[in-house]
Design a protein around this motif. Structure first.
Motif, short mmCIF file in Angstrom:
data_model
loop_
_atom_site.label_atom_id
_atom_site.label_comp_id
_atom_site.label_asym_id
_atom_site.label_seq_id
_atom_site.Cartn_x
_atom_site.Cartn_y
_atom_site.Cartn_z
N GLY A 278 -7.00 -9.79 16.96
CA GLY A 278 -6.58 -11.11 16.54
C GLY A 278 -6.79 -11.35 15.06
N LEU A 280 -7.69 -14.59 12.02
CA LEU A 280 -8.15 -15.94 11.71
C LEU A 280 -7.37 -16.38 10.47
CD1 LEU A 280 -10.06 -18.31 12.12
CD2 LEU A 280 -11.81 -17.05 10.85
N MET A 368 -14.82 -12.26 22.34
CA MET A 368 -13.90 -11.61 21.40
C MET A 368 -14.06 -10.09 21.43
SD MET A 368 -11.67 -13.33 19.63
CE MET A 368 -11.42 -12.26 18.21
N PHE A 397 -12.57 -10.58 14.11
CA PHE A 397 -11.12 -10.62 13.94
C PHE A 397 -10.71 -9.40 13.14
CE2 PHE A 397 -12.34 -15.05 14.55
CZ PHE A 397 -11.37 -15.50 15.43
#
Length: 508
Positions: A278, A280, A368, A397
């Protein structure tokens, strides 16, 4: 046309668990699930495959009594105690499915005592009693004798078998079904996160809309999932996807997504450590963070779900900690998907107690690292400096991007995109002449200028002109002026902590 294989799929996780329970010989199993039909089908398959030769499945309910197929035990419907006596007297191996047995279990000491007797009578004799209920009711005196099984949502193997069976049944009834591998995979992914009953309704809904089951059925299938997640109140299915070419500027971010898209699509065949987790995205309000997240979902060809952090902390769903954990686990069940944590810093500035905040973010950090590989997390923040340092370190991330005020070329690009969306030729207007006027504008302010110009022209029943844009632009006071100190603070903080989403430095 390639068709999906007719070979027997791998055994699903739930069926594997049932096999292990039966092989262990423990005779009392409590299945917590609202999917009564699915439990019956699983037990039917277990009875056919887990024994040296098939064994009967007897099902009991308060209304129907004890039945096995067309065979019925006794002339009248047996009550709960009589059903247990029937099991005790039954000769030979069998599976017994007691539906909604939580009521007699909780209300009758006699029933609880008889079940304890049956534990000894059925142990290692090939007789297994499955209590199924949508409620979890396990009396204390039976807690060490019962094996408790939480029947989760169907996994990929179980769902694949379900879609095969449904496709075959639909085809036999004259419905046109696309059996190509690509379509089969798309349908299975679209149904992830639904119970089998919900998946069956979704397919029926798609058939009703299109008269076929193919790639054109996907919107109807996603609509069923939208209804599922939206009723939680904490998760929103975002339907208005944005193509990546509809986002002005941000070329560095676009290139990064383009490079990672193929890796994410190969997630089942490559090392988990290189599968994108992912991003941010932080930056000045109105510069395209939300639009970028929508473009990520479109680029990855995945549905987009938004976690409402304000709703999480509202108290309407119990404790914020419990609501957040529940929402995250639900997202794993509906993967693959892009998950959008909007204004994630709100979790820190909310009114929740610091202890609860700490537990929520400790869970988030662990989640996460360990979440399903089919989830790509896109978090946005206006004030990333409010987030704990451990959240933005490398490894949580894949990248932290800073979306700054658009540079000259990007603002022209944004003007072009919004004018074209409204059927207006930007070249005929010469939008490059707006560069000096719009210095310091956000992308949202560019769009506002276009909307104001189109509105003025429409009121006078004429085409939009450059003068309309100049006049509308002259009335806009950009955020970079009204909140200069905050914008400068965000830009200064991000300079050495984030990757710029645009290729060159912003300058006044």
């Amino acid at each position: 046309m390639n068709t999906h294989s007719n070979t027997q799929p791998a055994e699903g996780k739930t069926l594997k668990t049932l096999r292990e329970l039966i092989e262990s010989g423990r005779p009392l199993i409590y299945i917590h699930s609202p999917e009564e039909r699915r439990v019956s089908e699983l037990l039917g398959e277990a009875a056919q495959t887990f024994f040296a030769s098939p064994v009967p499945v007897w099902a009991w309910s308060l209304t129907e009594g004890m039945r096995s197929g067309t065979e019925r035990a006794g002339d009248d419907a047996l009550d709960a105690r009589e059903a247990l006596d029937f099991i005790a007297a039954h000769q030979g191996p069998a599976l017994f499915h007691l539906k909604d047995f939580h009521e007699p279990l909780s209300e009758s000491p006699e029933v609880r005592r008889r079940l304890r007797d049956l534990y000894e009578l059925c142990f290692d004799r090939g007789k297994f009693i499955f209590i199924s209920s949508p409620l979890r009711v396990i009396p204390e005196e039976l807690s060490r004798s019962l094996i408790y099984l939480e029947l989760g949502l169907p996994d990929q193997n179980e769902l694949s078998q379900f879609v095969r069976d449904e496709s075959r049944a639909l085809a036999e009834n004259g419905v046109k079904v696309d059996t190509s591998d690509a379509t089969f995979t798309q349908i299975c992914h679209a149904l992830r996160g639904l119970t089998l009953d919900e998946a069956r309704h979704a397919i029926r809904r798609a058939i009703a809309a299109n008269k076929t089951l193919d790639s054109n059925s996907l919107p109807a299938l996603f609509e069923e999932k939208r209804l599922l997640v939206n009723r939680t109140g904490m998760i929103e299915y975002v339907a208005d996807g944005t193509r990546i070419d509809r986002v002005g500027g941000l070329e560095v971010l676009k290139q990064w997504l383009d490079e990672r898209r193929e890796l994410f699509q190969m997630r089942d065949s490559v090392s988990a450590e290189i599968v994108p987790k992912g991003v941010l995205i932080m930056g000045i309000s109105g510069c395209g963070k939300s639009l970028s997240v929508k473009a990520i979902a479109s680029a990855f060809e995945l549905p987009l779900y938004r976690i409402d952090m304000t709703e999480i902390f509202s108290g309407r769903h119990g404790s914020a900690e419990g609501a957040f954990v529940k929402a995250c686990h639900m997202l794993e069940e509906i993967a693959p998907a892009v998950v959008w944590f909007d204004e994630i810093e709100m979790g820190i500035t909310s009114s929740a107690t610091s202890g609860e905040q700490g537990r929520i973010f400790a869970f988030f950090l662990t989640w996460m690292q360990e979440k399903a590989s089919g989830l790509f997390v896109a978090a946005t923040a206006n004030r990333i400096d409010l987030l704990p340092a451990e959240m933005i370190r490398k490894g949580r991330f894949d990248e932290v991007f800073f979306v700054d005020l658009p540079i000259d070329e990007e603002r022209v690009d944004i003007f072009r995109i919004h004018l074209k969306r409204r059927g207006i030729d930007p070249d005929a207007l010469g939008v490059e002449r707006l560069v000096r006027l719009t210095k310091g504008w956000t992308g949202a302010e560019v769009e506002q200028c276009v909307v104001a110009a189109v509105t003025a022209a429409h009121l006078e029943n004429r085409n939009v002109t450059l003068d309309d844009l100049l006049h509308a632009g002259g009335k806009i006071v950009p955020l970079s002026k009204t909140m200069r100190e905050q914008c400068d603070h965000i830009r200064s903080w991000a300079r050495d902590r984030a990757v710029r989403a645009s290729p060159s430095e912003y300058a006044y």
